[in-house]
Design a protein around this motif. Structure first.
Motif, short mmCIF file in Angstrom:
data_model
loop_
_atom_site.label_atom_id
_atom_site.label_comp_id
_atom_site.label_asym_id
_atom_site.label_seq_id
_atom_site.Cartn_x
_atom_site.Cartn_y
_atom_site.Cartn_z
N VAL B 285 0.86 -1.19 0.00
CA VAL B 285 0.00 0.00 0.00
C VAL B 285 0.89 1.23 0.00
CG1 VAL B 285 -1.96 1.14 1.07
CG2 VAL B 285 -1.54 -1.28 1.55
N ARG B 286 0.73 2.10 -1.00
CA ARG B 286 1.55 3.31 -1.06
C ARG B 286 1.13 4.27 0.05
NH1 ARG B 286 5.73 2.00 -4.27
NH2 ARG B 286 5.05 1.10 -6.24
N PRO B 287 2.08 4.87 0.78
CA PRO B 287 1.75 5.75 1.91
C PRO B 287 0.88 6.95 1.52
CG PRO B 287 4.13 5.40 1.76
CD PRO B 287 3.52 4.70 0.61
N GLU B 288 1.04 7.44 0.27
CA GLU B 288 0.26 8.62 -0.11
C GLU B 288 -1.18 8.27 -0.47
OE1 GLU B 288 2.66 7.32 -1.90
OE2 GLU B 288 2.12 7.24 -4.02
N ARG B 289 -1.47 6.97 -0.56
CA ARG B 289 -2.85 6.57 -0.83
C ARG B 289 -3.65 6.42 0.47
NH1 ARG B 289 -3.38 4.01 -6.00
NH2 ARG B 289 -5.59 3.93 -5.51
N LEU B 290 -3.02 6.67 1.60
CA LEU B 290 -3.68 6.54 2.90
C LEU B 290 -4.01 7.91 3.45
CD1 LEU B 290 -1.23 3.92 4.44
CD2 LEU B 290 -3.53 3.47 3.58
N TYR B 291 -5.14 8.00 4.18
CA TYR B 291 -5.40 9.23 4.93
C TYR B 291 -6.08 8.89 6.25
CZ TYR B 291 -10.13 8.90 2.97
OH TYR B 291 -11.38 8.49 2.63
N MET B 292 -6.05 9.88 7.14
CA MET B 292 -6.49 9.59 8.51
C MET B 292 -7.77 10.35 8.86
SD MET B 292 -2.71 9.80 10.21
CE MET B 292 -2.24 11.19 9.27
N SER B 293 -8.55 9.79 9.77
CA SER B 293 -9.79 10.47 10.24
C SER B 293 -10.12 9.96 11.63
CB SER B 293 -10.94 10.14 9.28
OG SER B 293 -11.12 8.74 9.27
N ASP B 294 -11.01 10.69 12.35
CA ASP B 294 -11.33 10.21 13.70
C ASP B 294 -12.45 9.18 13.70
OD1 ASP B 294 -13.08 12.05 12.87
OD2 ASP B 294 -12.76 13.47 14.53
N LYS B 295 -13.18 9.06 12.54
CA LYS B 295 -14.20 8.02 12.42
C LYS B 295 -13.93 7.22 11.16
CE LYS B 295 -17.90 10.33 14.84
NZ LYS B 295 -18.01 11.79 14.69
N PRO B 296 -14.36 5.98 11.10
CA PRO B 296 -14.18 5.22 9.86
C PRO B 296 -14.92 5.92 8.71
CG PRO B 296 -15.46 3.98 11.48
CD PRO B 296 -14.99 5.20 12.16
#
Lengths: 308, 363, 269
Positions: B285-296
């Motif tokens: 999984v490429r790191p730039e394809r990930l993002y973060m949030s406080d809820k799913p």
């Protein structure tokens, strides 16, 4: 010579591998016919019978080696006891060459070290200064040395002139004069390999030793010397080997008393008085000694290279 | 064989052995006419060996090489209509720039005048006319590079070979030269075969890339293909940065594979040929394809805790610990900070990705 | 600079020994050069500066002998250096650009043989060889012996130089449609030139200086400068010998200076 021997074995590229046979052929032919074949021929001559007016008679004979090693009395009919005359001449040659080598090392090592620790830009000039005399004709250098050292020569004149001596110091025709001449002849051969070794030496090792409380002289002895040993040995060989077979320095500076192998050999081929098979045998013995020394040296260098 | 003639270069079952060591293990590939083709791999992977076999500096142990349908592997280099830009340029130090560029033309039988006037045109093309009378040592690295290019292009080769020609240049100049090379290739219409170990360079310039490792070809495809759909671990790891995770495939449905990450975490991604149910493989999984949030947010959301944030200029790299599971590296572009969230270390959050961002690797 | 710096590299006394070394090396040469300008007919007394012994070398009673010897020396040295350098260039190409082959070590041994065998032994062997094949001694025998003897001296700087030239130059030439021969003559040879010049000069000096081998193979009546000087010195050192020596010394210094500057030019950069 030593550096050349080392680089001779290094990796090569193969652009001209198809032509290498033809490219090497001239060297093979010239060196094979005019260096290798003559040495073989010399070996054969040492087993032939001498012709009284120079040259040989083609009859197998061990007389040359017999003359070298065996004392058979005044009439040549007694059983063989060891003949010391020629062994002594060889021994003197080894001794003289050894003394000259030590002298060269004593002067050459500090010189090489001093040059190698100059700033990098100055080093070529120092090396140049050391090598110039080597390019000057050996005969002229030896004659100049003789001129300088004569009883009435400039050195004695100067020493008497400043009141250091009352009567001239006899240097010419002594063992010391020969050693000085040999030292003078081959000094660059001592300096250059040691210089190369010291230049490659990593002085951080000396700093580490100093950091661990070693004095300067201890550092020199325990850390630097072992590291540059191959260069020192190469220098010693390069001075010792040609000194042993040298002719000019003993002939011009040594006089009749300080006869060395070179003069012994030369005498056998001069005019009609000579003994060619004996000269060839003496040459073979000298060559054998030299090749043994070089072989031991080459094996040691190979071992040192493996360890490095 | 009509399809052979349309290819600029065809390498057929090429093997290269040095004694016991096999540098190339049976490589076959076709390079199309007018293509910018790159051989990419770490040093010692065989890419330079392959290039030198095409140029004629290395014998081919087994196999054949065709240039526009003509078999060339037994021709000496000077009879092959291909030219090389060498890694260290190999500009003849004793000749002027003009004579360097004219050399190949002269060797091809052009008169000295003809060769020089054509060489002059080539120098104009690379904007170095004013240096024609200088010696190579009087030029900067970048200028030498362009001379080497002009020299290799002057005899109008059918294929131009470039052996890491930009590796000696500094970063800025390298970027500029990448574009210049690409333009030059389009203008001249000559097939370029480019060797590099720099994946970014390869992605920027190439029409197609062959990724090589240990004498074997790992993957052949366009830059986007290779970056987004790496076939195996080597390619995924070598091209760009990635999260490599050990997974077990729990089930495959309608071309989708459900993968278990450990610690009860699951991800769904595209199924791949050769990876069946129950197999233990790697996932990228490429790191730039990930993002973060406080809820799913998406279907593919994984719960974790922030371990560390690292500021790296254009991006912020975040290391996320999944509960009882693996670590993830998430990259957030600084320009995206309006839309995407950054959490403080220790914070609980979710790592999200689109369906298809994760990829199963064959080996 | 109140405190002396502790320099790990420097040892007291080494500088003094180096200077002593240079004095020992140069004193005899300087003294002979000075005395060659002595106007006295005796070598022991100094009577002021004059060039008369130089005039004596060219016009004096022994001038014919020395002129002939000098001509022989230079003809032999130039020929021997040219031939041995050519042989060395080819040999170095095979050794440095010929890949690995079985006879490589043997070839290197053969090339360095004249350096390993003591000169007097080479002299004896060469004399015996010419004698055994019935070859009359004279200029020709000197020349042949010198060619063989000079090969390693020419070879070493040339091969060292060649090892410093990357093979990508000749590959670039062949890539640009040059044949191997053209790559050699147009690229490799010009790049090797500093090594070739050094090798040639070294071979030239070695030939010009050689006494021992020449003395053995020269035959009656043929003299080169060293043998003529040796013969004269045997009767005592005379001022004209010092003048000749000074001129030869000058030639050597010129040669070594050229060689120094040539070796400093690196035309691969």
């Amino acid at each position: 010579m030593a550096a050349g021997a080392a680089s001779g074995g290094s990796a090569t590229t193969d652009t001209y591998k198809e032509s290498r046979f033809w490219l090497l052929l001239p060297a093979w032919v010239v060196l094979g016919i005019f260096v290798l074949a003559p040495v073989m021929m010399m070996l054969i001559y040492s087993f032939l019978t001498k012709e009284f007016r120079g040259g040989v008679i083609w009859e197998l004979s061990f007389a040359a080696y017999d003359q070298f090693f065996c004392d058979r009395g005044l009439f040549g009919d007694e059983p063989c006891t060891i003949e010391w005359t020629y062994i002594q001449i060889f021994w003197r040659s080894i001794w003289q060459a050894g003394a000259a080598t030590l002298l060269s090392l004593a002067i050459g090592f500090p010189t090489a070290y001093f040059i190698a620790t100059r700033p990098e830009s100055q080093r070529p000039l120092w090396v140049f200064l050391i090598t110039i005399p080597y390019w000057v004709n050996l005969l002229i250098r030896t004659v100049s040395m003789k001129f300088l050292l004569r009883d009435q020569g400039p050195l004695n004149d100067a020493l008497i002139g400043i009141g250091l001596l009352d009567s001239p110091l006899h240097i010419v025709n002594t063992n010391f004069a020969v050693q000085l001449g040999l030292f003078y002849s081959y000094l660059p051969f001592m300096v250059l390999p040691i210089y190369a070794a010291v230049e490659r030496y990593n002085f951080a090792l000396s700093e580490a030793a100093a950091d661990l409380y070693a004095t300067k002289w201890t550092t020199l002895r325990r850390i630097l010397l072992p590291a540059v040993k191959p260069g020192v040995i190469a220098g010693c060989i390069l001075v010792f080997v040609p000194s042993m077979g040298s002719f000019l320095a003993p002939d011009l500076l040594g006089g009749a008393k300080n006869f060395m192998i070179g003069s012994l050999i030369e005498e056998q081929f001069k005019g009609n008085a000579g003994n060619w098979p004996f000269g060839a045998a003496a040459s073979m013995i000298l060559l054998t000694m030299v090749l043994i020394i070089l072989l031991i040296f080459a094996r040691q260098q190979a071992k040192a290279e493996k360890e490095a | 064989m009509s399809n052979t003639t349309s290819n600029a270069i065809e390498v057929r079952d090429a093997v290269k052995r040095y004694g016991d060591f096999t540098a190339l293990k049976r490589i076959s590939l076709s390079i199309k006419d007018n293509e910018f083709f790159t051989l990419l791999g770490p040093s010692g992977c065989g890419k330079t060996t392959l290039l030198r076999m095409i140029a004629g500096f290395e014998d081919v142990t087994e196999g054949a090489i065709f240039l526009y349908g003509d078999e060339i592997e037994n021709l000496p280099p000077h009879q092959r209509p291909v030219n090389t830009v060498f890694q260290n340029y190999a500009l003849f130090p004793h000749m002027t720039i003009l004579d360097n560029v004219a050399f190949g033309l002269e060797m091809r039988g052009k008169s000295k005048d003809q060769a020089r006037s054509r060489a002059g045109e080539m120098l104009e093309l690379v904007q170095l006319s004013q240096f024609a009378a200088r010696k190579p040592s009087q030029l900067s690295g970048g200028q030498q590079q362009r001379v080497a290019l002009a020299r290799a292009l002057a005899p109008q080769p059918k294929v131009l070979l470039l052996d890491e020609p930009l590796s000696a240049l500094d970063l800025k100049l390298r970027k500029a030269m990448q574009l210049e090379l690409k333009h030059l290739q389009r203008e001249t219409g000559i097939t370029f075969i480019f060797v590099t170990h720099d994946q970014e360079e390869a992605l920027t310039m190439s029409d197609r890339i062959a990724v090589m490792s240990a004498g074997e070809m790992q993957q052949l495809g366009g830059p986007k293909d290779i970056y987004e759909k790496p076939r195996n671990m080597f390619v995924a790891d070598f091209i760009g940065e990635t999260n490599l995770l050990e997974v077990s495939v729990d089930g495959i449905n309608n071309g989708r594979a459900v993968c278990h990450l450990g610690g009860g975490h699951e991800l769904t991604c595209d199924a791949v040929d050769g990876v069946g149910v129950g197999s233990h493989v790697h996932m990228s999984v490429r790191p730039e394809r990930l993002y973060m949030s406080d809820k799913p947010v998406e279907t593919e959301s994984l719960k974790g805790r922030i371990k560390e944030n690292i500021f790296v200029g254009t991006d912020i790299t975040t290391i996320v610990d999944l509960e009882d599971g693996p670590e993830f590296v998430v990259r957030t572009s600084n320009s995206d900070r309006g839309n995407k969230r950054i959490f403080e270390p220790g914070a609980e959050m979710y790592v999200n990705m689109e369906l298809g961002a994760a990829r199963l690797l064959v080996d | 600079m109140a405190t002396a710096k502790y320099d790990i590299k420097s040892y007291s006394g080494f500088r003094a020994i180096t200077l002593l070394c240079l004095v020992v090396l140069y004193a005899p040469l300087v003294i002979v050069t000075i005395y060659s300008f002595n106007s006295s007919a005796s070598i022991t007394t100094w009577e002021g500066i004059s060039l008369k012994w130089y005039a004596d070398v060219f016009t004096g009673p022994e001038s014919e002998k020395f002129k002939l010897a000098a001509r022989n020396s230079f003809v032999i040295a130039i020929t021997a250096a040219t031939v041995s350098t050519s042989i060395a260039v080819f040999a170095a190409t095979a050794m440095v650009r010929g890949g690995k082959f079985k006879l490589r070590t043997v070839s290197f041994g053969l090339i360095s043989l004249p350096l390993m065998v003591p000169e007097i032994v080479t002299a004896v062997a060469t004399l015996i060889f010419f004698n055994s094949i019935g070859f009359d001694r004279g200029i020709m025998t000197i020349l042949i012996a010198h060619i063989a003897f000079c090969i390693p001296f020419a070879y070493l700087p040339i091969s060292a130089r060649m090892q410093g030239i990357e093979d990508s130059y000749e590959q670039a030439a062949m890539d640009l449609y040059a044949t191997k021969r053209q790559a050699f003559t147009k690229i490799l040879l010009p790049l090797m030139m500093p090594g070739i010049i050094s090798g040639f000069l070294l071979a030239f000096i070695v030939s010009l200086d050689d006494f021992i081998i020449t003395n053995f193979v020269k035959g009656a009546g043929v003299e080169t400068l060293p043998t003529a000087i040796f013969g004269a010195v045997k009767q005592g050192i005379k001022p004209n010998i010092m003048a000749i020596s000074t001129m030869l010394l000058g030639i050597s210094v010129i040669m070594v200076t050229i060689s120094y500057f040539v070796s400093k030019t690196d035309n691969t950069k």
